[in-house]
Design an enzyme around this catalytic site. Structure first.
Site, mmCIF file in Angstrom:
data_model
loop_
_atom_site.group_PDB
_atom_site.id
_atom_site.type_symbol
_atom_site.label_atom_id
_atom_site.label_comp_id
_atom_site.label_asym_id
_atom_site.label_seq_id
_atom_site.Cartn_x
_atom_site.Cartn_y
_atom_site.Cartn_z
ATOM 1 N N LYS A 22 4.219 11.838 -0.237
ATOM 2 C CA LYS A 22 3.859 11.824 -1.647
ATOM 3 C C LYS A 22 3.741 10.411 -2.207
ATOM 4 C CE LYS A 22 5.258 16.499 -2.577
ATOM 5 N NZ LYS A 22 5.837 16.983 -1.314
HETATM 6 C C1 LIG Z 1 5.514 18.113 -0.688
HETATM 7 C C2 LIG Z 1 5.745 18.184 0.759
HETATM 8 C C3 LIG Z 1 5.031 19.082 1.568
HETATM 9 C C4 LIG Z 1 4.029 20.060 0.995
HETATM 10 O O1 LIG Z 1 2.901 19.437 0.443
HETATM 11 P P1 LIG Z 1 1.964 20.254 -0.563
HETATM 12 O O2 LIG Z 1 0.981 19.266 -1.082
HETATM 13 O O3 LIG Z 1 2.857 20.791 -1.623
HETATM 14 O O4 LIG Z 1 1.340 21.340 0.241
HETATM 15 C C5 LIG Z 1 5.258 19.046 2.929
HETATM 16 N N1 LIG Z 1 6.160 18.191 3.476
HETATM 17 C C6 LIG Z 1 6.876 17.343 2.731
HETATM 18 C C7 LIG Z 1 7.869 16.450 3.394
HETATM 19 C C8 LIG Z 1 6.682 17.293 1.355
HETATM 20 O O5 LIG Z 1 7.382 16.425 0.619
#
Ligand SMILES: *Cc1c(COP(=O)(O)O)cnc(C)c1O
Length: 457
Positions: free
Chosen positions: A111
């Protein structure tokens, strides 16, 4: 480039308005009026670029003339200078698959790729155009800390992050609650992530409150987040093509809110050399069930080893649905209304060959972590392991890239459970243990959250 709502109820807005708006005012999600297509000539020149250079090229058509290119170049460069890998996103061959390590940013999850940029973008726009911004977000764990690290200490911005009390890992919680900056407010809500997400929608749908307090969103409903994530699909495909000479690749994505994989869908429609996307869920499998049956029906949230994917209502799904029903916003409105009243919607078309989908349960997550550690000395975090476990069911004659969404040290309890020892560490996380924390605990009710925000602003 103009942006419209999946529900067709707003005047088209430009990129910077779309970023500041978050959710569209008609309750839909913002999407670009067209998806630009990339020529073969562009693709071959993009292959030679560094990550920040590529990011500028991929995002440019979506931004249009709202930000001068030299300013944007500078924003992008600063955003990725906080990553601890020189290539920003290393792509490594591990056994039969390629792992694209998206976790080299400040909070060690993918993210950061979007939120480092979004923080700088907000700061730039507020400085240029004046005004303030109060960010309200709901997190299942990783968004919160990545958003906080994206905007901490930035002028004109306050950030309020709701997380489900006791359902994020202790380290994830510390990554939020130890940040000392005065503009950071952490709210533990008594409930699940979906409760937080519902409160978030309710607060944003109070348009008077939203305008009065300059509310902005950092959840993956914000278009800029999807946009920044499109880049690494091109990047990862190019790196694997260099090593294998393959014409196309497939990409496996561990999925919760459908934000990451939706960016892959846009990349594919732009012309990235991607044959197919593999959608991987844990036991919270509303999305993998949908792609296998056409029925999108909500179940109970069940806590797993991959908590950032413990989601039953995927907020970005509506963006995909818009394309799946032929860009028909009336149909989207009807389907979403059906889903709101019955907790289920279904499509009777013949499916979408762009996606393969499967579910990796706790047992296969643990087995996959063990296998990659034993055979290749590589430690997968549990989210990545779900993606790898599902990818293994779909290996074929083109290379498979698995997106690695977090550093394993963020989920050390799962690693200990799988490997019998606490083998995953990272100095950034080890340092958090001794720092003081700050948080409030509140009920997941819109009035209570609004009251708390008003008491601070
Ligand atoms: C947020 C997250 C996901 C999922 O991503 P999305 O965009 O919500 O599908 C998967 N793995 C990790 C480590 C995350 O932080």
């Amino acid at each position: 480039m103009k942006y419209i709502s999946t529900r067709g109820g707003i005047e088209a807005v430009n990129f910077t308005q779309a970023v500041m708006m978050g959710l569209a005012d008609d309750g839909g999600l913002l999407i670009p009026e067209q998806i630009p297509s990339v020529s073969e000539a562009e693709l071959s020149s993009w292959r030679k670029l560094s990550y920040p250079q590529l990011a500028v090229e991929v995002m440019k058509p979506f931004i249009g003339s709202t930000i001068p290119e030299s300013d944007f170049r500078d924003l992008v460069k600063r955003s990725y200078s906080t990553f601890d890998a020189s290539e920003v996103i290393p792509v490594k061959q591990v056994g039969d698959i390629f792992i694209s390590e998206l976790f080299h940013g400040p909070t060690l999850a993918f993210k950061d790729v979007a939120l480092q940029l979004l923080g700088n973008l907000f700061e730039y726009l507020l400085k240029r155009d004046g005004g303030k911004l109060n960010i309200l977000g709901a997190t299942s764990g990783d968004t919160g800390s990545a958003a906080i690290h994206g905007v901490r200490g930035k002028k004109g911005i306050d950030i309020f992050i709701m997380f489900p009390d006791g359902r994020v890992s202790p380290l994830q919680e510390r990554q939020m609650t130890t940040v000392p900056d005065k503009n950071v407010h952490c709210i533990a809500v008594k409930g699940t992530f979906d409760d937080g997400q519902r409160v978030l929608k309710d607060v944003f749908n109070d348009l008077d409150f939203k305008r009065k307090y300059y509310l902005g969103a950092v959840n993956s409903v914000n278009w800029a987040r999807v946009l920044a994530q499109i880049v690494y699909y091109f990047w990862s495909a190019f790196r694997v093509q260099e090593q294998t000479k393959a014409k196309r690749v497939q990409v496996s994505v561990p999925t919760g809110n459908f934000g990451d994989i939706f960016a892959g869908y846009v990349a594919l429609r732009m012309g990235a050399p991607i044959q197919r996307l593999i959608l991987a869920t844990n036991e919270n499998d509303i999305l993998s069930r949908f792609f296998n049956t056409g029925v999108y029906s909500r179940g109970q949230v069940c806590p797993t080893l991959s908590p950032s994917m413990d989601i039953q209502v995927a907020s970005n799904f509506e963006r995909y649905l818009y394309y799946r029903v032929g860009k028909d916003s009336k149909k989207v409105r009807d389907l979403m209304a059906e889903f709101a009243s019955t907790k289920s919607l279904s499509l009777s078309d013949s499916g979408d060959p762009t996606f393969a989908a499967g579910r990796g349960d706790t047992e296969s997550t643990l087995a996959t972590i063990r296998k990659y550690h034993r055979e290749y000395g590589y430690i997968l975090d549990p989210h990545t392991a779900v993606g790898v476990a599902v990818a293994e069911k779909f290996l074929c004659d083109i290379p498979t890239i698995c997106l690695s969404t977090a550093h394993p040290a963020k989920f050390s309890a799962a690693i200990t459970q799988a490997l019998g020892a606490d083998l995953a560490h990272h100095p950034t996380l080890d340092a958090l243990v001794s720092l003081p924390t700050r948080r409030v605990t509140l009920d997941p009710k819109p009035e209570i959250i609004k009251e708390y925000m008003e008491s601070i602003l």
